[in-house]
Design an enzyme around this catalytic site. Structure first.
Site, mmCIF file in Angstrom:
data_model
loop_
_atom_site.group_PDB
_atom_site.id
_atom_site.type_symbol
_atom_site.label_atom_id
_atom_site.label_comp_id
_atom_site.label_asym_id
_atom_site.label_seq_id
_atom_site.Cartn_x
_atom_site.Cartn_y
_atom_site.Cartn_z
ATOM 1 N N SER A 276 0.808 -1.227 0.000
ATOM 2 C CA SER A 276 0.000 0.000 0.000
ATOM 3 C C SER A 276 0.834 1.265 0.000
ATOM 4 C CB SER A 276 -0.923 0.023 1.223
ATOM 5 O OG SER A 276 -1.759 -1.115 1.174
ATOM 6 N N ASP B 42 -17.152 1.503 -2.888
ATOM 7 C CA ASP B 42 -16.364 0.285 -2.672
ATOM 8 C C ASP B 42 -17.202 -0.780 -1.979
ATOM 9 O OD1 ASP B 42 -14.549 -1.666 -2.027
ATOM 10 O OD2 ASP B 42 -13.667 -0.507 -0.356
#
Lengths: 635, 383
Positions: free
Chosen positions: A337, A361
Site C-alpha cells: 500500500s 467500494d
C-alpha cells in the site's frame, strides 16, 4: 728395454720453454675471460649487482577514516605489535614452525588457520601476520628467542577497526587482505591508468597494498581511502638484512570520507528493530543525503579484517536470517500500500482522476472471473482520493490500475526511480521490477508468457503483482515526491576530507533531473498522507507529535494466499507479511523521508510505523526513546 | 758516532735480505701488498683480524728466509724423509683423522694439521730426488716407479675425499715427471684425451648432467660442481649461487673497478669465502680489469722468474724442484682465478699470496724459499 738419452740441460731448457708457452696460453685464457666479464658484459653484471643490492621495502599508507555527518569516526586505524612471518623464509613444515613459536607466544587455532590461509592465498609471497596485538610480556619473550626464528619479526602495524562493531556494517563494509584476484585486478587498473596518461606516475605501488575494501563503502571508496603506499630503496645483504636506506618515497595517506549518514540515527533505528529483520532508509530530500541505511540483522565487520575464521563464516552464511544480505540495497519487496500515494499522484497527473472523484467500494472488485478483495470486509463505502489513501482502500486502486493500464503506470513511476538503479555509492544495487508490457516481453522466453494479461494490471495498483522494489528505491521515490519532483541522487558519502588540512570537498549533491509535476497535485497527495497519521491507519502511532508527518503504511504479501484468510499467528514466520512504511516530515518542508520494511512482521501500522515515529522524534526533536540504551561514543 | 750507529742498524736490517733474489723479492712484495690491501677490504665485517694477517705474512717471510739459507743439498737429503712422514700422516688421517663436513682430512697432533698440504711440497721434492738419483741411468720402468711415488699420496688424498688437493698434488708430481724428460709420445695422448673429454662434457653437458645419471669414480657433489659450472643458473640458490655471485662481482667491477672498500657484492656478503678462496672476486670488483691485469702480470712475472731460476740451477734436482714449485704457484693462481671467474669447477684452492690463510702462506713461503735457495746456492755448487 729402451733406454732414454740422458736428460741434459738442453732438453730441460726446451721443456722450460714449452712450460712458459703453456703458462702464457693459460694466462691469455684468463685475460680473455676477464675482458669478457669486465668489459663486454660489464653492463649486464653491473645491473645484476645493483639488483642484488637493492630491495624495495613498501611503506603502507594509512587508510582514510570513515566519519559520520556529525564528525563521529566509525572506521579508523590503530597501531599494534604484530608477529610477522616472511613466507619466503619458512623452511620446512609451517605447522612445526608455528608449534615452536606457540611455546613462546600464544597462537590460537584461529590465528593458525588465518595465517595458513593467507599463505595459500598468496602462493607464499610476502610477509604475513601470525599473531597481532602482542602483549608486552609476549614481546619481551619473543625478542629473547628471536634468533631461533629467522624471518619472524615483531612489527608495529596499522589495523583497521570499526569501533561500533555491528553498527552500520552493511554500509561501511569491511576491508580484507588483498587476494591474488584483487592483485591481478589492481594491476590491470594501474596499467590502464598508465595507458590513459603515460605521464602519470605509477598510481600505486602494488606490493605495498595489503588490504583492500571488500564490500560496502570500504569497497566503493577504495581508491579514495587507500592512498598510495610509498617505498624505501634499501641496500640489503645476500641474507636480506637491510644495511642502509638509499632513497625513500613517502606514502600518501588515504583521504577521509565524510558520510551523509547520522550514525546516532542509524544506531537508534538498528536498536528499534530489535530482533526483527528488515531494511530502513532515511534520506534528506533536498540533498539526497542518506541519513540512515539499515539492514537487519547485521554482522561485525571487525571479524573480517584479518580474515574471518571458518566457524563464524559458516554461521553467517548458513543463518536463515541472512545477516550478510544487504537488504536495503539488494532486497526487493512488493511495495504494497505504500505504492498508493504514487498511484494517486499518477492518477492526478495523467488526469485519470480528480481529487474529488469518488468510487463506491463494495469490498471487492471483479475482473474477468477473478475477484480482487479489499482488506476491509464490506468495503469502505464512498471513497475519494484522500480517503483512498487515508484508509488504504484497495478497490479504489484496482479500478485506477485498470483505467491507467500497465504502461502508463510504468511511464509515470520510472522517473521516480522505481525499478531503476538509483546510482547510490555502493556496489551491487538491485534493479527491482517495474513491470510493463515491454518488460514482460523481454523477461520471459515462451511466447505465451510474454503476453501481458489485463488481469495482471489490477494488483499492480496496490503495489503487488510483479512490482518489486528495493527499500532504497522506495525511499528515493518518497524523497522525490517530498522534494516536489526534484530528483537528487541518493548517496552515503557527502564529502572527501583531506587528512592533514581537514579541508572538505563535497562529492555530488547535484540535482539529477526534475519530474514535471503539478504542485497542486503534489499537495493533494502530501495532505492525504498527513491525514493518514492524523486519522488514518497509523494515527495512533503518531499521536502527540509537535511536527506534522506524512506517511503511508503498507503490508506486502510474501506469498499468494489465494482465497484463504490470512492469519498472522498461524502462519509460519518466514511466510508472514512484511510490514512497510513510508514517511516524510516535517510535512510543510520535509527534511527527512523514510522508507522501511520489517520482514514477516505483519501489518505496517503495527510494526513499522512505531519505529519510524521514534526515528523521526529523534531526528527532528532530539527525543531519545527510554527503552533504547543511550548512544555512547566509542573510546 | 750516531750516524754510524744508524748506518750499522741499517746494514744489519738489510743483511736479512742478503742472498735473496731481488727480482723474485719485489714480485713477492708486490703480490703480498695486493694481498694485504685486498685483505683489508675483504675482512671487513668478518671476525678475522688484521694482526693475524700480518703475523701470517711475517711467518711466511720467516719460513722463506729460513729455507733460502738452507742449501738445496739438505733438501735433497731430507726429501725421502719428508715424503715418508707425509705418507705416514696421510695413512694416519685415513685411520684416525677428524671428520669435518663429511671429509676426513685433518689430524689432531696437539694442533690440528692437514697432511695433504705437506704433500704439495713433499711430492716434487721426492720425485726430483728420485730423478736426480736415476740421472744418467733412467730406464722406462723408472717412470713406473715415479708413477707409484706419485699415485700413493694422490689416491690417499682423493679418498678423503679432497679431489682438489689430490689434483694439485698430482699436477705437482706430473710437472716433475714431464720436466724430467717423459717422452712426448706418452704425454700427448693424455693431453688429447683430456681435451677430448672436456669438449665432450661441454657439448653433452645437458645429457650427462641429468639428475638420474651418476658418473663413475666421482662423488655426486663433484658431478654437481661440474654441472653447475656448465650452467650456473641450473642451481641459482645452491651450488651455482657462489659462481653466479662472484661472476657478478667481477663483471660489475668493469675496467676501473668500484674502488677500494666500495665493492657492493663483497661488502653485502654476496661473495662466499670472500677473504680466502674467493678473494679474487673482491679484488676484481674493487680494482677492475686494470687491477686484474696488474695482478696477472705479477703472477706471470713470478712464473717467468721462477722458471729462469730453475733454468740456471746447477743440477737436475734443483732444476726439477724449482720448475715444479714455480708451476705449482702458476697452477694455484690459474685454478683459483678460473674457478672464481666461472671457468673451472669450484675446488678449494687459495690464490697464492693473496688469500688469507696461515697454512697456505707458510707452504707458499716454503716454495718461495726453495726458489731463493736455488738461486742463492747456484754458484756455490757450480764452483
Amino acid at each position: 728395454m729402451v733406454s732414454f738419452k740422458k736428460p741434459n740441460l738442453d732438453s730441460f731448457q726446451e721443456r722450460i720453454h714449452i712450460a712458459t708457452l703453456f703458462v702464457t696460453f693459460c694466462f691469455l685464457i684468463l685475460v680473455t675471460r676477464l675482458v669478457w666479464l669486465q668489459l663486454v658484459n660489464h653492463g649486464k653484471y653491473a645491473l645484476l649487482a645493483e639488483n642484488n643490492r637493492i630491495a624495495i621495502v613498501p611503506a603502507p599508507a594509512n587508510r582514510g577514516l570513515i566519519i559520520d555527518r556529525n564528525g563521529i569516526v566509525i572506521g579508523r586505524n590503530y597501531s599494534a605489535l604484530t608477529l610477522d612471518v616472511n613466507a619466503g623464509e619458512i623452511k620446512g613444515n609451517v605447522d612445526e614452525l608455528i608449534d615452536e613459536i606457540s611455546q613462546i607466544v600464544l597462537i590460537s587455532p584461529r590465528d593458525r588457520r588465518n595465517f595458513k590461509r593467507s599463505l595459500e592465498d598468496s602462493r607464499k609471497m610476502g610477509t604475513f601476520p601470525l599473531r597481532s596485538m602482542l602483549t608486552e610480556a609476549e614481546t619481551a619473550r619473543f625478542m629473547a628467542n628471536r634468533y631461533r626464528f629467522p624471518g619472524v619479526e615483531i612489527r608495529a602495524r596499522s589495523f583497521r577497526e570499526y569501533p561500533y562493531n555491528e553498527l552500520a556494517s552493511h554500509l561501511i563494509g569491511y576491508i580484507g587482505r588483498v587476494s591474488l584476484k584483487d592483485k591481478e585486478r589492481m594491476q590491470s587498473e594501474i596499467e590502464s591508468a598508465k595507458a590513459d596518461d603515460p605521464d602519470a606516475l605509477q598510481t600505486s605501488f602494488l606490493p605495498g597494498i595489503q588490504y583492500v575494501g571488500k564490500i560496502g563503502l570500504e569497497q566503493s571508496y577504495e581508491s579514495v581511502l587507500r592512498g598510495s603506499p610509498g617505498y624505501d630503496q634499501v641496500e640489503i645483504t645476500a641474507g636480506g638484512k637491510p644495511v642502509r636506506t638509499l632513497s625513500s618515497s613517502p606514502s600518501v595517506p588515504g583521504k577521509n570520507i565524510v558520510l551523509s549518514v547520522d550514525i546516532k540515527l542509524q544506531y537508534l533505528v538498528e536498536q528499534l528493530y530489535g530482533n526483527f529483520r528488515g531494511a530502513f532508509v532515511a534520506i534528506e530530500p533536498q540533498t539526497g543525503d542518506i541519513l540512515a541505511f539499515v539492514s537487519k540483522p547485521n554482522f561485525n565487520p571487525n571479524d573480517f579484517v584479518e580474515g574471518i575464521d571458518s566457524v563464524t563464516w559458516k554461521e553467517l552464511n548458513d543463518s536463515p536470517q541472512k545477516p550478510l544480505y544487504n537488504r536495503p540495497l539488494k532486497g526487493i519487496y512488493p511495495p504494497g500500500s505504500t505504492y498508493k500515494p504514487f498511484m494517486a499522484l499518477a492518477a492526478l497527473e495523467t488526469k485519470k482522476r480528480t481529487p474529488s472523484q469518488s468510487i463506491s467500494d463494495p469490498g471487492y472488485f471483479d475482473f474477468g472471473n477473478h475477484t480482487f478483495r479489499d482488506d476491509k470486509k464490506g468495503g469502505h463505502g464512498i471513497v475519494d482520493m484522500q480517503k483512498s489513501i487515508v484508509e488504504s482502500c484497495d478497490t479504489y486502486y484496482y479500478l485506477l490500475a485498470r483505467d491507467m493500464g500497465v504502461n502508463m503506470m510504468h511511464d509515470f513511476m520510472k522517473p521516480f526511480g522505481f525499478g531503476q538503479i538509483t546510482g547510490i555509492d555502493l556496489k551491487g544495487e538491485s534493479r527491482g521490477i517495474l513491470p510493463s508490457t515491454e518488460w514482460k516481453k523481454n523477461t520471459f522466453k515462451k511466447p505465451e508468457q510474454q503476453k501481458w494479461y489485463e488481469g495482471e494490471t489490477i494488483s499492480l495498483g496496490i503495489g503487488q503483482g510483479y512490482n518489486a522494489f528495493t527499500i532504497l528505491q522506495l525511499a528515493h521515490g518518497m524523497a522525490n515526491m517530498a522534494n516536489n519532483g526534484i530528483v537528487m541522487k541518493p548517496h552515503l558519502v557527502k564529502a572527501i576530507e583531506d587528512p592533514f588540512t581537514r579541508n572538505r570537498t563535497l562529492t555530488t549533491p547535484k540535482e539529477s533531473y526534475r519530474i514535471d509535476l503539478n504542485q497542486e497535485n503534489i499537495e493533494v497527495i502530501k495532505k492525504a498522507m498527513v491525514e493518514v497519521n492524523n486519522s488514518g491507519t497509523s494515527a495512533s502511532v503518531f499521536k502527540g507529535t509537535s511536527y506534522q508527518v506524512g506517511g503511508k503504511t503498507g503490508t506486502a504479501q510474501v506469498f499468494s494466499l489465494n482465497s484463504k484468510e490470512y492469519n498472522h499467528s498461524s502462519t509460519a514466520e518466514f511466510l508472514r507479511d512484511h510490514a512497510l512504511y513510508i514517511a516524510f516530515a516535517p510535512a510543510d518542508k520535509p527534511t527527512i523521508v523514510i522508507a522501511m520494511v520489517v520482514e514477516n512482521a505483519g501489518f505496517g501500522a503495527q510494526y513499522a510505523a512505531p519505529i519510524a515515529r521514534k526515528a523521526l522524534d529523534f531526528y527532528i526533536e532530539g527525543k531519545w526513546p527510554k527503552e533504547i540504551p543511550e548512544w555512547k561514543r566509542a573510546p | 758516532m750516531e750516524k754510524s750507529a744508524i748506518s750499522k742498524a741499517k746494514k744489519l736490517f738489510f743483511s736479512i735480505f742478503n742472498g735473496l733474489d731481488p727480482q723474485l723479492g719485489y714480485i713477492l712484495l708486490g703480490l703480498a701488498t695486493v694481498g694485504f690491501i685486498t685483505f683489508l677490504s675483504a675482512s671487513q665485517n668478518t671476525p678475522v683480524r688484521f694482526g693475524d694477517e700480518l703475523r701470517n705474512l711475517a711467518l711466511s717471510f720467516l719460513v722463506m728466509w729460513t729455507i733460502s739459507r738452507i742449501p738445496p743439498k739438505w733438501l735433497e737429503m731430507a726429501a725421502i724423509w719428508i715424503y715418508g712422514i707425509g705418507i705416514a700422516l696421510l695413512v694416519a688421517v685415513a685411520i684416525f683423522g677428524l671428520i669435518k663436513k663429511g671429509a676426513r682430512r685433518w689430524l689432531n697432533i696437539g694442533l690440528i694439521i692437514q697432511p695433504s698440504e705437506i704433500m704439495k711440497i713433499a711430492m716434487p721434492l721426492m720425485l726430483a730426488w728420485y730423478f736426480q738419483r736415476r740421472e744418467g741411468i733412467l730406464k722406462t720402468w723408472d717412470y713406473g716407479v715415479a708413477a707409484i711415488i706419485l699415485l700413493i699420496p694422490v689416491v690417499l688424498i682423493a679418498r678423503q675425499p679432497d679431489l682438489g688437493t689430490a689434483l694439485l698434488v698430482f699436477a705437482a708430481g706430473m710437472y716433475v715427471i714431464i720436466l724430467a724428460g717423459m717422452p712426448w709420445k706418452w704425454i700427448l695422448p693424455f693431453i688429447g684425451l683430456g681435451a677430448f673429454g672436456i669438449i665432450l662434457i661441454v657439448i653433452f653437458g645437458n645429457t650427462i648432467c641429468a639428475p638420474d645419471i651418476t658418473w663413475p669414480f666421482v662423488h655426486n657433489y663433484q658431478k654437481h660442481r661440474v654441472c653447475t659450472l656448465l650452467d650456473p643458473s641450473s642451481d641459482p640458490l645452491g651450488k651455482g649461487f657462489h659462481t653466479i655471485q662472484s661472476m657478478i662481482a667481477i663483471g660489475s667491477g668493469g675496467f676501473f673497478g668500484k674502488g677500494w672498500f666500495q665493492g657492493t657484492q663483497s661488502h653485502l656478503e654476496f661473495i662466499p669465502e670472500k677473504h680466502t678462496d674467493f678473494v679474487f672476486a673482491v679484488f676484481s670488483e674493487e680494482f677492475g680489469l686494470l687491477g686484474n691485469l696488474v695482478l696477472l702480470a705479477l703472477f706471470f712475472a713470478l712464473v717467468k722468474r721462477g722458471l729462469a731460476i730453475s733454468a740456471g740451477a746447477p743440477n737436475l734436482f734443483t732444476r726439477l724442484l724449482g720448475a715444479a714449485v714455480t708451476l705449482i704457484f702458476f697452477t694455484y693462481a690459474f685454478v683459483n682465478i678460473g674457478m672464481v671467474s666461472g671457468l673451472l669447477p669450484v675446488v678449494g684452492v687459495p690464490l697464492p699470496f693473496i688469500s688469507y690463510g696461515g697454512t697456505a702462506l707458510v707452504t707458499l713461503g716454503f716454495g718461495a724459499g726453495i726458489l731463493m735457495s736455488i738461486h742463492r746456492h747456484r754458484r756455490l755448487v757450480q764452483s
